[in-house]
Design a protein around this motif. Structure first.
Motif, PDB file in Angstrom:
ATOM      1  N   GLY A 107       0.821  -1.200   0.000  1.00  0.00           N
ATOM      2  CA  GLY A 107       0.000   0.000   0.000  1.00  0.00           C
ATOM      3  C   GLY A 107       0.856   1.250   0.000  1.00  0.00           C
ATOM      4  O   GLY A 107       1.937   1.285  -0.570  1.00  0.00           O
ATOM      5  N   GLU A 108       0.368   2.301   0.684  1.00  0.00           N
ATOM      6  CA  GLU A 108       1.100   3.560   0.664  1.00  0.00           C
ATOM      7  C   GLU A 108       2.391   3.439   1.469  1.00  0.00           C
ATOM      8  O   GLU A 108       3.405   4.027   1.120  1.00  0.00           O
ATOM      9  CB  GLU A 108       0.212   4.669   1.218  1.00  0.00           C
TER      10      GLU A 108
ATOM     11  N   TRP B 252      -4.807   8.630  -6.806  1.00  0.00           N
ATOM     12  CA  TRP B 252      -3.365   8.459  -7.004  1.00  0.00           C
ATOM     13  C   TRP B 252      -3.107   7.497  -8.148  1.00  0.00           C
ATOM     14  O   TRP B 252      -3.928   6.635  -8.447  1.00  0.00           O
ATOM     15  CB  TRP B 252      -2.711   7.860  -5.763  1.00  0.00           C
ATOM     16  N   THR B 253      -1.970   7.665  -8.762  1.00  0.00           N
ATOM     17  CA  THR B 253      -1.517   6.627  -9.678  1.00  0.00           C
ATOM     18  C   THR B 253      -0.351   5.913  -9.013  1.00  0.00           C
ATOM     19  O   THR B 253       0.562   6.551  -8.499  1.00  0.00           O
ATOM     20  CB  THR B 253      -1.044   7.206 -11.018  1.00  0.00           C
ATOM     21  N   VAL B 254      -0.435   4.610  -9.003  1.00  0.00           N
ATOM     22  CA  VAL B 254       0.613   3.814  -8.383  1.00  0.00           C
ATOM     23  C   VAL B 254       1.279   2.992  -9.468  1.00  0.00           C
ATOM     24  O   VAL B 254       0.607   2.321 -10.246  1.00  0.00           O
ATOM     25  CB  VAL B 254       0.027   2.893  -7.304  1.00  0.00           C
ATOM     26  N   ALA B 255       2.582   3.089  -9.525  1.00  0.00           N
ATOM     27  CA  ALA B 255       3.343   2.363 -10.549  1.00  0.00           C
ATOM     28  C   ALA B 255       4.522   1.687  -9.869  1.00  0.00           C
ATOM     29  O   ALA B 255       4.909   2.103  -8.780  1.00  0.00           O
ATOM     30  CB  ALA B 255       3.825   3.336 -11.619  1.00  0.00           C
ATOM     31  N   PRO B 256       5.064   0.674 -10.486  1.00  0.00           N
ATOM     32  CA  PRO B 256       6.291   0.106  -9.923  1.00  0.00           C
ATOM     33  C   PRO B 256       7.368   1.174  -9.841  1.00  0.00           C
ATOM     34  O   PRO B 256       7.428   2.057 -10.690  1.00  0.00           O
ATOM     35  CB  PRO B 256       6.688  -0.991 -10.920  1.00  0.00           C
ATOM     36  N   ALA B 257       8.200   1.077  -8.806  1.00  0.00           N
ATOM     37  CA  ALA B 257       9.168   2.140  -8.566  1.00  0.00           C
ATOM     38  C   ALA B 257      10.115   2.276  -9.741  1.00  0.00           C
ATOM     39  O   ALA B 257      10.698   1.302 -10.195  1.00  0.00           O
ATOM     40  CB  ALA B 257       9.951   1.847  -7.298  1.00  0.00           C
TER      41      ALA B 257
ATOM     42  N   ALA C 257      -7.067   8.239  -1.841  1.00  0.00           N
ATOM     43  CA  ALA C 257      -6.125   7.329  -2.492  1.00  0.00           C
ATOM     44  C   ALA C 257      -6.605   6.898  -3.865  1.00  0.00           C
ATOM     45  O   ALA C 257      -5.822   6.378  -4.661  1.00  0.00           O
ATOM     46  CB  ALA C 257      -5.902   6.107  -1.619  1.00  0.00           C
TER      47      ALA C 257
ATOM     48  N   ARG D 252       7.879   7.366  -2.900  1.00  0.00           N
ATOM     49  CA  ARG D 252       7.966   5.919  -2.807  1.00  0.00           C
ATOM     50  C   ARG D 252       6.869   5.396  -1.879  1.00  0.00           C
ATOM     51  O   ARG D 252       6.555   6.020  -0.869  1.00  0.00           O
ATOM     52  CB  ARG D 252       9.319   5.521  -2.237  1.00  0.00           C
ATOM     53  N   GLY D 253       6.337   4.247  -2.233  1.00  0.00           N
ATOM     54  CA  GLY D 253       5.365   3.599  -1.374  1.00  0.00           C
ATOM     55  C   GLY D 253       5.748   2.150  -1.205  1.00  0.00           C
ATOM     56  O   GLY D 253       6.656   1.649  -1.892  1.00  0.00           O
ATOM     57  N   ALA D 254       5.060   1.469  -0.285  1.00  0.00           N
ATOM     58  CA  ALA D 254       5.242   0.030  -0.107  1.00  0.00           C
ATOM     59  C   ALA D 254       6.708  -0.351   0.012  1.00  0.00           C
ATOM     60  O   ALA D 254       7.231  -1.127  -0.782  1.00  0.00           O
ATOM     61  CB  ALA D 254       4.570  -0.745  -1.242  1.00  0.00           C
TER      62      ALA D 254
ATOM     63  N   GLY E 163       9.384   1.170  -0.682  1.00  0.00           N
ATOM     64  CA  GLY E 163      10.265   1.544  -1.770  1.00  0.00           C
ATOM     65  C   GLY E 163      10.054   0.770  -3.051  1.00  0.00           C
ATOM     66  O   GLY E 163      10.851   0.892  -3.975  1.00  0.00           O
ATOM     67  N   THR E 164       8.972  -0.015  -3.146  1.00  0.00           N
ATOM     68  CA  THR E 164       8.806  -0.801  -4.361  1.00  0.00           C
ATOM     69  C   THR E 164       7.823  -0.171  -5.344  1.00  0.00           C
ATOM     70  O   THR E 164       7.734  -0.622  -6.480  1.00  0.00           O
ATOM     71  CB  THR E 164       8.314  -2.223  -4.040  1.00  0.00           C
ATOM     72  N   THR E 165       7.073   0.840  -4.906  1.00  0.00           N
ATOM     73  CA  THR E 165       6.154   1.487  -5.846  1.00  0.00           C
ATOM     74  C   THR E 165       6.373   2.998  -5.821  1.00  0.00           C
ATOM     75  O   THR E 165       6.949   3.535  -4.883  1.00  0.00           O
ATOM     76  CB  THR E 165       4.679   1.208  -5.476  1.00  0.00           C
ATOM     77  N   ASP E 166       5.895   3.644  -6.867  1.00  0.00           N
ATOM     78  CA  ASP E 166       5.879   5.097  -6.942  1.00  0.00           C
ATOM     79  C   ASP E 166       4.434   5.547  -6.865  1.00  0.00           C
ATOM     80  O   ASP E 166       3.614   5.121  -7.667  1.00  0.00           O
ATOM     81  CB  ASP E 166       6.464   5.560  -8.275  1.00  0.00           C
ATOM     82  N   VAL E 167       4.132   6.407  -5.899  1.00  0.00           N
ATOM     83  CA  VAL E 167       2.785   6.940  -5.765  1.00  0.00           C
ATOM     84  C   VAL E 167       2.806   8.379  -6.248  1.00  0.00           C
ATOM     85  O   VAL E 167       3.549   9.199  -5.722  1.00  0.00           O
ATOM     86  CB  VAL E 167       2.317   6.877  -4.298  1.00  0.00           C
ATOM     87  N   THR E 168       2.010   8.669  -7.278  1.00  0.00           N
ATOM     88  CA  THR E 168       1.948  10.030  -7.810  1.00  0.00           C
ATOM     89  C   THR E 168       0.593  10.619  -7.452  1.00  0.00           C
ATOM     90  O   THR E 168      -0.433   9.973  -7.630  1.00  0.00           O
ATOM     91  CB  THR E 168       2.125  10.023  -9.333  1.00  0.00           C
ATOM     92  N   ARG E 169       0.610  11.816  -6.908  1.00  0.00           N
ATOM     93  CA  ARG E 169      -0.634  12.447  -6.468  1.00  0.00           C
ATOM     94  C   ARG E 169      -0.499  13.951  -6.571  1.00  0.00           C
ATOM     95  O   ARG E 169       0.578  14.462  -6.848  1.00  0.00           O
ATOM     96  CB  ARG E 169      -0.919  12.055  -5.023  1.00  0.00           C
TER      97      ARG E 169
END
Ligand SMILES: Cc1cc2nc3c(=O)[nH]c(=O)nc-3n(C[C@H](O)[C@H](O)[C@H](O)COP(=O)(O)OP(=O)(O)OC[C@H]3O[C@@H](n4cnc5c(N)ncnc54)[C@H](O)[C@@H]3O)c2cc1C
Lengths: 272, 416
Positions: free
Chosen positions: A117-118, A210-215, A207, B226-228, B230-236
């Protein structure tokens, strides 16, 4: 630091401790597992409430995968975990808050941040604020617990420790400085119970946007040399790092040299 | 030197006139004795003499140095002085349209690299939205003399006993005071453990705002964090409270700001003190990992008296380090080696005793703030790198240091 302090920790028999546990994610395989920091929190909880009153609570959607992950905590010793039923994409704070109000633990242990999650690490802060309880972050060890206060060691950067006296009830967060969690045993993990508890559901509206993408890999910072001429730029790129002309004491006695060093050490505050 | 420019119209006239018999001599005199490569002719046209450009190198080849270092005297001393002043553009913001507040960690009273990055980000936000001002909130006595160069317009310093040590509740009320007085458009915190990360989250919880955490990029009103783990990117959408990672933006490098101190808000409410700081706990410095030790006493090939060195480390409370030679010779364990093939250390103070400063060693101490060298050779590279060097025998200086520290300790004990 030795952990034998827990044996003589003045723990009252009826100290109620709660640990908030979440479902983690293995960094390499991506499989659901017990979360690293939460497991450390449970470990502290187990040594704090020796055979006593440690309750685990998890808020989230239940699926076979998450249940297997939660059983990872049960394999450490606790008999049961309360699972507050929350659909995907809901705000877990209200449910946890009302659970904590009802259960009334003196110490709430949480991992510093979630692995899915976040993962912002905000939940302990919001809970402490809403409940009006104390909050300590970066816990290394709980030294002793009295009726109204407890003494803890907080981990500082650079391997340092700080002793704090904390008014109870308290929320504490645990990160890598705390003792590693014990292994999860298969038998107790299967025998332990998952109590499903219905709870209020508040959707996490923010939430959704938001857009969530792999880092993405972060761009490496370039060393930018601001120089007017090509010669200066070349010198900056090719020359060895030269100090900005420090003070050099030549022809002084050892005492004078030591004095100068001592003065600098004092200024920097590294001498205790 | 006098600032007044004295003109001699006759020599100027001769200098312009290429055909005047004294032309060469006057030009050379104006130029401090050297041949002149260019001058202003009578019609205002620049005339050049290519033969006078550059100098003859050691191999008899003409070399031309265009950096201006060689030919700077051609343009006179006044111009040279002008070139020496720093080229940063001063900026004053007297009536800011809005405030961007930054809470900096300032370990040891100085801005950390992380703080500078966050200030760079604040500058970016302040300049994008028009005439915004960056307000730095600090909780310790500042020993930084170049706050303005980091992009700070205003500074509020909360000094005093109640803010020292671990006092998150007091600091939170102070931030609350800033919030009421200045109503910042944005709050920026470095997302660093026990510093901005904690206070930022506390402030967000108090104000009931949802912050963006672990942010590493801000662009077009959107922020990415970074989220989770450091494995995801959260854009807001960019929220009011932002906790940013290191290297979230470039530090300010082109302008210098006022960094004017302003008074902290008066009459802060007294918070309920739920957490009490009982002070630091003595940890065994030998048990601290070299990479995160704060104060390292490092030994090289110039150490003869190893017992004295270990005793000095004990008395000073320093973590021990070593150069490769000291390790290879068997005086120190391998995990104490500092440098390219050892550990990259981040100490605030690095005391190098008898280390020559080979490049492989200097690489390992790049991130150290203050380097002190004790060496017998004033020309070695470690002395060039060091902020303070003592040119003397290592064992004598260490012995003197130990004696002094023990003397002071004894005095304190007697006084107590
Ligand atoms: C591939 C490679 C990797 C390497 N990696 C590392 C590494 O990770 N870390 C590392 O440290 N080295 C490394 N080295 C070795 C490095 O190049 C140097 O050889 C080494 O750092 C030198 O150690 P030193 O300064 O202790 O010894 P020296 O160069 O011998 O310097 C001794 C210094 O002590 C001074 N001195 C002598 N007597 C006294 C006295 N009585 N009092 C005070 N000062 C005195 C001398 O003036 C001299 O400056 C590496 C080398 C290679 C080739």
């Amino acid at each position: 630091m030795q952990r034998d302090g827990n044996g003589n920790a003045a723990t009252e028999p009826s100290l109620k401790v709660a640990a908030l546990v979440s479902v983690g994610r293995h960094p390499v395989t991506g499989r659901a597992r017990r979360a690293e920091y939460d497991a450390r929190a449970v470990e502290i909880g187990l040594s704090l409430a020796k055979g006593g009153d440690l309750s685990l609570v998890h808020a989230g959607a239940s699926s076979p995968e998450t249940e297997a992950a939660l059983r990872g905590y049960l394999g450490m010793g606790p008999g049961a975990v309360d699972v507050l039923q929350q659909p995907e994409g809901s705000d877990v704070v209200p449910a946890l808050e009302s659970w904590l109000r009802a259960a009334g633990p003196r110490v709430v242990l949480c991992g510093a941040r979630g692995e899915t999650g976040e993962g912002s690490g905000l939940v302990p802060f919001i809970l402490a604020e809403r409940l009006g309880w104390s909050l300590v972050s970066g816990l290394a060890e709980i030294e002793s617990v009295d009726r109204d206060t407890m003494t803890v060691l907080q981990a500082l950067p650079r391997g340092q420790r700080r002793r704090l006296k904390v008014r109870l009830p308290a929320v504490v967060t645990v990160d890598a400085a705390a003792q590693p969690a014990r292994q999860s045993a298969f038998g107790p993990a299967q025998r332990g119970e998952l109590h499903r508890v219905a709870s209020e559901v508040v959707p996490d509206a923010a939430a959704r946007e938001w857009t969530v993408a792999p880092a993405r890999k972060r761009p490496k910072r370039l060393k930018i040399v601001k120089a007017a001429s090509a010669r200066d730029r070349f010198k900056a790129a090719a020359a060895k790092a030269e100090g900005s002309g420090g003070q050099v004491l030549t022809g002084v006695s050892a005492q004078q040299g030591a004095e100068a060093i001592l003065k600098l050490l004092r200024e920097e505050g590294v001498l205790r | 030197m006098s600032e007044i420019v004295r003109r001699d119209p006759r020599t100027e006239w001769i200098a312009r006139n290429r055909l005047h018999p004294e032309h060469e001599a006057v030009l050379a005199q104006l130029n401090g004795g050297a041949a002149v490569a260019q001058w202003m002719g009578p019609n205002g046209i620049i005339r050049r003499n290519p033969h006078a450009v550059g100098f003859i190198g050691p191999n008899g080849i003409r070399r031309i140095d265009r950096s201006g270092a060689q030919t700077a005297h051609a343009s006179g001393s006044a111009r040279r002085e002008a070139a020496a002043v720093p080229s940063r553009r001063p900026v004053r913001i007297d009536t800011p349209a809005f405030i961007v507040a930054v809470m900096a960690d300032m370990p040891g009273g100085r801005l950390s690299a992380h703080d500078r990055d966050v200030l760079g980000l604040a500058r970016q936000l302040a300049d994008e939205g028009g005439q915004g001002a960056v307000l730095l909130v600090s909780f310790c006595e500042s020993r930084e003399d170049a706050l303005g160069e980091a992009g700070v317009d205003r500074v509020v310093n909360f000094a005093g006993e109640s803010f020292e040590g671990y006092a998150p509740e007091q600091r939170l009320t102070a931030l609350g005071g800033i919030e009421r007085q200045h109503e910042p458009r944005y709050w920026l915190f470095p997302d660093s453990p026990l510093g901005g990360a904690e206070l930022g989250r506390r402030l967000a919880a108090r104000l009931g705002e949802r912050p963006a955490t672990q942010v590493w990029q801000i662009a077009d009103g959107q922020c990415t964090g970074r989220g989770a783990a450091g494995t995801t990117d959260v854009t807001r959408k960019l929220p009011r409270i932002v906790l940013a990672l290191p290297e979230c933006a470039e530090p300010v490098s082109e302008t210098v700001h006022a960094a004017a101190p302003i008074d902290p808000p008066a009459a802060l409410p007294q918070p309920l003190r739920r957490v009490e700081d009982l002070g630091a706990v003595a940890v065994d410095p030998a048990g601290v990992a070299l990479a995160e030790a704060e104060f390292i006493l490092s030994a090289g090939n110039g150490i003869r008296d190893w017992d004295g060195f270990h005793q000095a480390a004990r008395v000073l409370g320093a973590t021990e380090g070593a150069s490769r030679v000291a390790v290879d010779n068997g005086f120190m364990p391998r995990h104490r080696q500092v440098g390219a093939t050892g550990t990259w250390v981040t100490a605030r103070v690095y005391l190098a005793v008898g280390i020559s400063g080979a490049i492989q060693h200097l690489q390992g101490i790049q991130q150290c703030d203050k380097v002190i060298a004790i060496n017998t050779d004033p020309g070695c590279d470690m002395v060039k790198r060091a902020d303070l060097s003592v040119i003397a025998d290592s064992s004598e200086v260490l012995a003197a240091l130990v004696e002094m520290v023990e003397g002071v300790r004894k005095e304190q004990r007697n006084a107590a």
